[in-house]
Write a protein that holds these residues in place. Sequence first.
Motif, mmCIF file in Angstrom:
data_model
loop_
_atom_site.group_PDB
_atom_site.id
_atom_site.type_symbol
_atom_site.label_atom_id
_atom_site.label_comp_id
_atom_site.label_asym_id
_atom_site.label_seq_id
_atom_site.Cartn_x
_atom_site.Cartn_y
_atom_site.Cartn_z
ATOM 1 N N VAL A 1 7.473 1.861 -7.665
ATOM 2 C CA VAL A 1 8.245 2.871 -6.925
ATOM 3 C C VAL A 1 7.303 3.832 -6.191
ATOM 4 N N ILE A 2 6.243 4.274 -6.849
ATOM 5 C CA ILE A 2 5.304 5.219 -6.232
ATOM 6 C C ILE A 2 4.635 4.600 -5.011
ATOM 7 N N VAL A 3 4.174 3.355 -5.142
ATOM 8 C CA VAL A 3 3.511 2.696 -4.010
ATOM 9 C C VAL A 3 4.492 2.484 -2.860
ATOM 10 N N GLU A 4 5.698 2.049 -3.158
ATOM 11 C CA GLU A 4 6.693 1.846 -2.106
ATOM 12 C C GLU A 4 7.018 3.153 -1.385
ATOM 13 N N GLN A 5 7.169 4.232 -2.138
ATOM 14 C CA GLN A 5 7.455 5.523 -1.524
ATOM 15 C C GLN A 5 6.251 6.030 -0.733
ATOM 16 N N GLY A 6 5.057 5.696 -1.216
ATOM 17 C CA GLY A 6 3.862 6.075 -0.473
ATOM 18 C C GLY A 6 3.809 5.424 0.895
ATOM 19 N N PHE A 7 4.139 4.138 0.952
ATOM 20 C CA PHE A 7 4.157 3.450 2.248
ATOM 21 C C PHE A 7 5.313 3.936 3.124
ATOM 22 N N LYS A 8 6.361 4.400 2.504
ATOM 23 C CA LYS A 8 7.524 4.854 3.273
ATOM 24 C C LYS A 8 7.289 6.208 3.909
ATOM 25 N N TYR A 9 6.712 7.146 3.146
ATOM 26 C CA TYR A 9 6.582 8.519 3.636
ATOM 27 C C TYR A 9 5.176 8.871 4.109
ATOM 28 N N ALA A 10 4.175 8.117 3.684
ATOM 29 C CA ALA A 10 2.802 8.381 4.136
ATOM 30 C C ALA A 10 2.088 7.054 4.340
ATOM 31 N N PRO A 11 2.536 6.272 5.318
ATOM 32 C CA PRO A 11 1.996 4.907 5.486
ATOM 33 C C PRO A 11 0.520 4.870 5.861
ATOM 34 N N SER A 12 -0.015 5.953 6.376
ATOM 35 C CA SER A 12 -1.416 5.932 6.810
ATOM 36 C C SER A 12 -2.396 6.160 5.667
ATOM 37 N N ILE A 13 -1.892 6.555 4.499
ATOM 38 C CA ILE A 13 -2.786 6.859 3.381
ATOM 39 C C ILE A 13 -3.273 5.581 2.703
ATOM 40 N N LEU A 14 -2.353 4.652 2.444
ATOM 41 C CA LEU A 14 -2.695 3.431 1.734
ATOM 42 C C LEU A 14 -2.875 2.271 2.707
ATOM 43 N N PRO A 15 -3.796 1.352 2.407
ATOM 44 C CA PRO A 15 -4.023 0.207 3.296
ATOM 45 C C PRO A 15 -3.018 -0.914 3.034
ATOM 46 N N ILE A 16 -2.288 -1.322 4.054
ATOM 47 C CA ILE A 16 -1.354 -2.432 3.891
ATOM 48 C C ILE A 16 -2.086 -3.761 3.930
ATOM 49 N N GLN A 17 -3.266 -3.787 4.551
ATOM 50 C CA GLN A 17 -4.100 -4.986 4.577
ATOM 51 C C GLN A 17 -5.394 -4.717 3.833
ATOM 52 N N GLN A 18 -5.847 -5.700 3.097
ATOM 53 C CA GLN A 18 -7.091 -5.550 2.355
ATOM 54 C C GLN A 18 -8.264 -5.459 3.320
ATOM 55 N N ALA B 1 -1.817 -4.109 -4.844
ATOM 56 C CA ALA B 1 -2.265 -5.481 -4.590
ATOM 57 C C ALA B 1 -1.076 -6.408 -4.331
ATOM 58 N N VAL B 2 -0.002 -6.257 -5.108
ATOM 59 C CA VAL B 2 1.192 -7.076 -4.904
ATOM 60 C C VAL B 2 1.795 -6.793 -3.529
ATOM 61 N N LYS B 3 1.834 -5.527 -3.139
ATOM 62 C CA LYS B 3 2.349 -5.154 -1.822
ATOM 63 C C LYS B 3 1.504 -5.789 -0.716
ATOM 64 N N GLN B 4 0.198 -5.773 -0.867
ATOM 65 C CA GLN B 4 -0.695 -6.344 0.138
ATOM 66 C C GLN B 4 -0.556 -7.857 0.201
ATOM 67 N N ILE B 5 -0.408 -8.501 -0.943
ATOM 68 C CA ILE B 5 -0.234 -9.959 -0.954
ATOM 69 C C ILE B 5 1.054 -10.348 -0.250
#
Length: 335
Positions: free
Chosen positions: A127-144, A43-47
């Motif tokens: 750290v986990i969320v940041e690494q997730g966006f770095k190495y698998a950006p399509s898995i997590l939604p950057i926009q709500q 949520a913090v990353k998306q905000i």
Amino acid sequence: MSLPIEQVVALYSLLLTPIPQLVAIGLPVSALDVLGTLRLALAVKQIKHSLRLKAARQAVKNNGPNVVAMSQEVENMNVGADTSLATIWSMFVIVYGGELLISSFVSEPPSFFTSSTGLIMFTLGHVIVEQGFKYAPSILPIQQNLKWELPFAILDAMTRSALLCSITPPFILGHRLATVRDSPQALLLCGLLNANAGFFLVNTFSMLSPGGWAVQTPPELQPWGWTSLDILVAPTMTALFATLTHSQSVWRDAHVQAASYMGYGALNGNATINTSEKSVGGGTTGPFDEESARAICAIVLMGLFSGRAIKDFGGLPALSRMIGIEPIRQKVKTQ
């Protein structure tokens, strides 16, 4: 239609069981703790992403077609402001800001004074969320979006209910002073602060802004900011939990009166009040156990948070499209 109280209680029991692998390395946390930590980090990353897009649009408005100037302005806004340490600090403020205030009121040390588990968990979550966006950006939604926010509403309801029903009340109900233990005002204020003071401080100092910290009027104090769902549900759910469990004398009497009004029985004029129940129409209006009361609060929050997600991300038409149902179109009669 009955509420699925037993199912939610069982789900809580499963999610609140400590994870043996993490306990073995010194982190006595449950699956709900892990999910809540990752949810907050996301949520913090998306905000932060949303605020960066807002800054970019403002730069376009200010510079018009000058794309180079716009890009440079947005880039300059992020220099030295968007660091992992700043983000982790913001997460600490969100989580512990309310607890720190409450602890100062009740003269008790905050949890992070005696245990580093939470601090480690939220740092690892970032750290986990940041690494997730770095190495698998399509898995997590950057926009709500509704596809993610609707199931997240269930998780948010369970974590918020745990906060308001299991973590917050002991600050007041376990206090050494009887006047504090039986004060409904203290209990409601405690719930309001613990759930909202952290974000209030983050918004006040613009901690998630791409341009760095700056003092501003937080949304909660702007016109109609008090009507925010997060603001309203904190004292409301705390009051509901206290009413169902008879945590204080005021809420115990409120439960009895509500039961009488809703037809569960007429209030007996000669009713006797015990420590936890009161006669109502020949029977008793006793308290719910804490697990069931917490489950009821979670079910209410699931409905409220799901409704907010649907409202904020396209309404019923968007929900229909998401589940594959075509909206019904009215035929227009022609002469």
